[in-house]
Design a protein around this motif. Sequence first.
Motif, PDB file in Angstrom:
ATOM      1  N   VAL C  45       0.838  -1.205   0.000  1.00 54.82           N
ATOM      2  CA  VAL C  45       0.000   0.000   0.000  1.00 54.82           C
ATOM      3  C   VAL C  45       0.865   1.244   0.000  1.00 54.82           C
ATOM      4  N   GLY C  46       0.281   2.333  -0.399  1.00 51.66           N
ATOM      5  CA  GLY C  46       0.986   3.609  -0.436  1.00 51.66           C
ATOM      6  C   GLY C  46       0.260   4.564  -1.350  1.00 51.66           C
ATOM      7  N   GLU C  47       0.601   5.857  -1.194  1.00 52.08           N
ATOM      8  CA  GLU C  47      -0.073   6.873  -2.011  1.00 52.08           C
ATOM      9  C   GLU C  47       0.323   6.734  -3.471  1.00 52.08           C
ATOM     10  N   SER C  48      -0.437   7.392  -4.303  1.00 54.72           N
ATOM     11  CA  SER C  48      -0.120   7.429  -5.727  1.00 54.72           C
ATOM     12  C   SER C  48       1.274   8.013  -5.926  1.00 54.72           C
ATOM     13  N   GLY C  49       2.074   7.350  -6.747  1.00 55.06           N
ATOM     14  CA  GLY C  49       3.392   7.872  -7.072  1.00 55.06           C
ATOM     15  C   GLY C  49       4.493   7.397  -6.130  1.00 55.06           C
ATOM     16  N   CYS C  50       4.174   6.526  -5.159  1.00 53.10           N
ATOM     17  CA  CYS C  50       5.204   6.100  -4.211  1.00 53.10           C
ATOM     18  C   CYS C  50       6.056   4.979  -4.789  1.00 53.10           C
ATOM     19  N   GLY C  51       5.699   4.477  -5.958  1.00 51.83           N
ATOM     20  CA  GLY C  51       6.567   3.485  -6.604  1.00 51.83           C
ATOM     21  C   GLY C  51       6.032   2.073  -6.575  1.00 51.83           C
ATOM     22  N   LYS C  52       4.759   1.896  -6.299  1.00 55.84           N
ATOM     23  CA  LYS C  52       4.197   0.544  -6.219  1.00 55.84           C
ATOM     24  C   LYS C  52       4.258  -0.165  -7.577  1.00 55.84           C
ATOM     25  N   SER C  53       3.773   0.522  -8.606  1.00 54.28           N
ATOM     26  CA  SER C  53       3.795  -0.095  -9.932  1.00 54.28           C
ATOM     27  C   SER C  53       5.223  -0.334 -10.385  1.00 54.28           C
ATOM     28  N   SER C  54       6.092   0.627 -10.121  1.00 54.22           N
ATOM     29  CA  SER C  54       7.483   0.476 -10.528  1.00 54.22           C
ATOM     30  C   SER C  54       8.091  -0.753  -9.869  1.00 54.22           C
ATOM     31  N   LEU C  55       7.758  -0.997  -8.627  1.00 57.69           N
ATOM     32  CA  LEU C  55       8.252  -2.177  -7.923  1.00 57.69           C
ATOM     33  C   LEU C  55       7.795  -3.447  -8.647  1.00 57.69           C
ATOM     34  N   GLY C  56       6.509  -3.501  -8.970  1.00 56.68           N
ATOM     35  CA  GLY C  56       5.973  -4.675  -9.649  1.00 56.68           C
ATOM     36  C   GLY C  56       6.624  -4.882 -11.005  1.00 56.68           C
ATOM     37  N   ARG C  57       6.755  -3.805 -11.770  1.00 56.67           N
ATOM     38  CA  ARG C  57       7.329  -3.929 -13.112  1.00 56.67           C
ATOM     39  C   ARG C  57       8.791  -4.316 -13.028  1.00 56.67           C
ATOM     40  N   SER C  58       9.445  -3.829 -12.007  1.00 57.92           N
ATOM     41  CA  SER C  58      10.851  -4.119 -11.834  1.00 57.92           C
ATOM     42  C   SER C  58      11.068  -5.605 -11.514  1.00 57.92           C
ATOM     43  N   ILE C  59      10.215  -6.151 -10.653  1.00 58.26           N
ATOM     44  CA  ILE C  59      10.340  -7.567 -10.298  1.00 58.26           C
ATOM     45  C   ILE C  59      10.161  -8.447 -11.535  1.00 58.26           C
ATOM     46  N   LEU C  60       9.267  -8.046 -12.414  1.00 55.84           N
ATOM     47  CA  LEU C  60       9.034  -8.810 -13.644  1.00 55.84           C
ATOM     48  C   LEU C  60      10.031  -8.447 -14.741  1.00 55.84           C
ATOM     49  N   LEU C 274       2.959  15.240  -1.247  1.00 57.24           N
ATOM     50  CA  LEU C 274       3.973  14.208  -1.409  1.00 57.24           C
ATOM     51  C   LEU C 274       5.172  14.842  -2.109  1.00 57.24           C
ATOM     52  N   PRO C 275       6.384  14.729  -1.504  1.00 58.32           N
ATOM     53  CA  PRO C 275       7.550  15.307  -2.178  1.00 58.32           C
ATOM     54  C   PRO C 275       7.839  14.564  -3.484  1.00 58.32           C
ATOM     55  N   SER C 276       8.571  15.233  -4.374  1.00 53.28           N
ATOM     56  CA  SER C 276       8.869  14.595  -5.661  1.00 53.28           C
ATOM     57  C   SER C 276       9.911  13.503  -5.486  1.00 53.28           C
ATOM     58  N   PRO C 277       9.702  12.333  -6.118  1.00 53.82           N
ATOM     59  CA  PRO C 277      10.695  11.259  -5.991  1.00 53.82           C
ATOM     60  C   PRO C 277      12.010  11.597  -6.695  1.00 53.82           C
ATOM     61  N   SER C 278      12.040  12.700  -7.460  1.00 50.51           N
ATOM     62  CA  SER C 278      13.298  13.085  -8.079  1.00 50.51           C
ATOM     63  C   SER C 278      14.100  13.983  -7.139  1.00 50.51           C
ATOM     64  N   ASN C 279      13.439  14.446  -6.076  1.00 46.73           N
ATOM     65  CA  ASN C 279      14.128  15.334  -5.148  1.00 46.73           C
ATOM     66  C   ASN C 279      13.644  15.031  -3.743  1.00 46.73           C
ATOM     67  N   PRO C 280      13.941  13.818  -3.249  1.00 51.23           N
ATOM     68  CA  PRO C 280      13.390  13.416  -1.952  1.00 51.23           C
ATOM     69  C   PRO C 280      14.056  14.181  -0.813  1.00 51.23           C
ATOM     70  N   PRO C 281      13.339  14.329   0.305  1.00 50.13           N
ATOM     71  CA  PRO C 281      13.898  15.050   1.447  1.00 50.13           C
ATOM     72  C   PRO C 281      15.099  14.298   2.027  1.00 50.13           C
ATOM     73  N   SER C 282      15.932  15.022   2.756  1.00 46.95           N
ATOM     74  CA  SER C 282      17.065  14.375   3.422  1.00 46.95           C
ATOM     75  C   SER C 282      16.548  13.549   4.589  1.00 46.95           C
ATOM     76  N   GLY C 283      17.412  12.706   5.120  1.00 47.81           N
ATOM     77  CA  GLY C 283      17.051  11.926   6.311  1.00 47.81           C
ATOM     78  C   GLY C 283      15.873  11.018   6.042  1.00 47.81           C
ATOM     79  N   CYS C 284      14.922  11.023   6.982  1.00 48.66           N
ATOM     80  CA  CYS C 284      13.717  10.218   6.805  1.00 48.66           C
ATOM     81  C   CYS C 284      12.855  10.859   5.729  1.00 48.66           C
TER      82      CYS C 284
END
Lengths: 272, 337, 318
Positions: C45-60, C274-284
């Motif tokens: 689970v996770g918000e839109s854009g958190c990388g869920k689909s990318s994870l699935g496509r990557s595994i395949l 939601l911050p951009s995955p191209s410029n994620p925050p530092s730390g957590c």
Amino acid sequence: MVRRITSSPLTVLGLVIVLIILITAAFAPVIATHSPTEVDLVSKLEAPSAEHYFGTDEVGRDIFSRIVYGTRISLRIGLLVVAISFPIGTILGAIAGYIGGRVDQVIMRITDIFLSFPGIILAMSIAAALGPSIENVMLALAATWWPWYTRIVRSSVLSIKHSEYIEANRALGANPFRILFKEIVPNAMAPATIQASLDLGFVILAAAGLSFIGLGAQPPSPEWGAMLSNSREILREAWWAATFPGLAILLTVLGFNLLGDGLNDLLDPKQR
Amino acid sequence: MHALQFVAKRLLLMIPILIGISILTFAISNTIPGDPARLILGPKATPEGLEALREDMGLNDPLYVQYGRYMGGIAQGDLGQSTYSQRPVLNDLLRYSPATFELTMFAMVVTLVVGIPFGIISASRKDKLADQFTRIFALLGVAMPAFWLGLLLLLFFYLKLGVLPGSGRLDGGMAPPDYITGMYTVDALLTGNWPVLYAAIMHLILPGLTLAAVTIGMITRMTRSSMLSVLKSDYIRTAYAKGAPENRVLYGHALRNGVMPVITLLGMAFGHALGGSVLVEAVFSWPGLGQYAVNAINYLDFPAVMGVTLLIAVIFILVNLIVDTLYFFIDPRLKHN
Amino acid sequence: MALLEVTNLKQHFIIKKGFLGEKTTVKAVDGVSLFIEEGQTLGIVGESGCGKSSLGRSILRLAEPTEGSIKFKGEEVTDMNAKQMKELRKEMQIVFQDPYASLNPRNTVRQILEAPLAIHNIGSRKERREKVELLVEKIGLRKDQLNNYPHEFSGGQRQRIGIARALMLEPRLIIADEPVSALDVSVQSQVLNLMLELQQEMNLSYMFISHDLSVVQHISDKVAVMYLGKVVEISDVEKVYSDPKHPYTRALLSALPVPDPTQKKERIILQGDLPSPSNPPSGCPFHTRCPMATKECAEIVPPLEEKTPGHFAACIHT
Ligand SMILES: Nc1ncnc2c1ncn2[C@@H]1O[C@H](COP(=O)(O)OP(=O)(O)OP(=O)(O)O)[C@@H](O)[C@H]1O
Ligand SMILES: [Mg+2]
């Protein structure tokens, strides 16, 4: 299928016109009442009559028969130009869209260059360079026409390439060939095919235009554009010489246009 | 994005296109069948004479050297010598282009004034009688051979009725207005030369309308479909649902959003008109670029044909640039990406 | 041995931006580790854009993973050549979110369902037909509908067709990327129940991607919560839903309707976008929106720690 065609009166009209054109071309010697080129100075500049349906020109040639034979010339031009430019254009478009990257960029820059000329101007200069003849006009038109198909096919390939059903096929292990030819191409071809049927008319129109300005068909060829060009000399005396060949062009372009629009609805699987 | 940035970017993108165009026209020039040296010296030339002339004309150099020379020439405004008029092609082009420009501009204005309202009416009366008529006319316009329409108009209004002039830009014997832009209507207006203005407008009517017929069809169809898609959108439906009066909805929201995309197609329409002008000028003996090109073709005057081709391509690109810039200013959405 | 074991998987996309084509990296998946046991369902689970689909496509390997290891039945997937991959695809399949886009509009259902068999050269013509007809009844369509085109079916029916296509090769694992998100709620449960039945019958494992926490709760054995390309919490469903250890999970769960209205629950509303995955925050990655964030959170990247036995979360405050 038949019912779907007949449900649109304009498509039916287009189909009828195209059929008439095809029949006229096929049976020109039967349909024509006179020789298309035989000079008959006795009956020159005669107005339309039972003997000469569309009248005669300044050397007594029967305009009706010339138009009938002209159908063959025009149809041949339309078919050949599309037959040359369509495969070139669609293959390049499919390659550009499917491979992408550098290849895509190179192909698209080349089409951009061709499309930065108004079509008839580029065709005019190519035809002028090759020398006035109907074959050269066909070459010139083919050389200016293919980029349109490239653009159309590329953009449909691009939109299909990223669709989930392609992804699903990749996940199933389908090889790129199967994906390209079984999944992408059939879907991407529909818009280009519709364009091609419209273009049959537009190519004929453009070729007539080039013949009108002295490129393309040369007298005494019964090509419609060349006939119109010739009719300017006798415009004052013989309105019929200018009227009927143009009408033939108009109807032909209209017929292929209507048919293309009808095809558009027909090839849409959602309406099948 | 800033407007200036946008224009700069588009100008930069034009460079490879312009280079491509020059390569293409150079390639076309090089396909001329036959040997230009033989063409000049005639059938009685000696092999030595031919060889000397070839060397002299640089025909023996590698292609890229010839292309470099060709480009160098173009950069200095040297488009070669017209073999027919015996003048530099550039001079001829400058002389003939105002007439073409006047004609195409006139046709474009007519196209907009007629085509857009027709498209709007057609869309707002979808499937009613007015719509059916407009659609048939638009379709006829698109399928119409412009040069034939020109002949018919000539036949009727000039030869039959005699109400409109059928050739040239001014009445026979009339002196053109003082040269400012080269466009007679504009120059006559600026110098207050009313008889000339009247004659110039009368002469523009037939070729202008002929040229406009095709583009009116195009623009009407596009305006119609663009308006229809806007009228179908949720946005408009909401406006209706909220009880806004029909006319306000149509002219307030729909018009702005429906007509705007048509602007992007103006460039294409202009290209069509430019291309069509070659044929229409031939019909009406309109002394512009098209007429010049057709004469050049008949006299096998190849540098002149290439000059016209190059000039029209460049004008076409510039017009597209202007249209895109215009659209950029009008459509706020574009500024954000 | 787990059926699927993913370790430190990364999926970075390099995209060109702007006029001069400056390159930026989108870290769609950024170091994900998880495993799926035979016959089990892992919810993601996770918000839109958190990388869920990318994870699935990557595994395949529909998109090549940037880094990390994927082991299927103990074999390294990222090292496989084309032939091995093709074999693997018989065992690992995917079901997509959009039942309108995932079926070729020009093919009949029969063509769509026979394609997997044709691709892998399985069976004779007749055998393929029979197999398709068998499966089509299992998913609740009629045989005579096989010659219809996708547009003649409802969204739920199309999704069943998509599931049937994935099942044609009798896979062990199905990655279902939001398989019910596009459907009406009433149809959602039908499709979910079908998936559960098929799981029982064929001993399937699922990786079930969704942004709907109640759906995930219903179908999963374990659940992983993703935020900006990272797993921030992973454990058994009961543990995560009854005692979430990550403030992000808590926020997500607080938005769920409570079954027992007498039980008061405070809704945690996340601040900011939601911050951009191209410029994620530092730390957590979550500290910019976290109600519990402190100064350290901007500096320390919290590791995924075992907070209670079998319950992992990436937060330094819990
Ligand atoms: N092929 C790609 N190229 C570049 N960026 C991509 C690509 N695919 C995904 N991304 C980016 O990666 C990030 C994660 O996308 P992804 O589709 O995996 O998210 P998601 O969790 O599935 O979202 P959703 O719930 O909307 O489906 C997004 O920022 C997306 O823009
Ligand atoms: Mg997704």
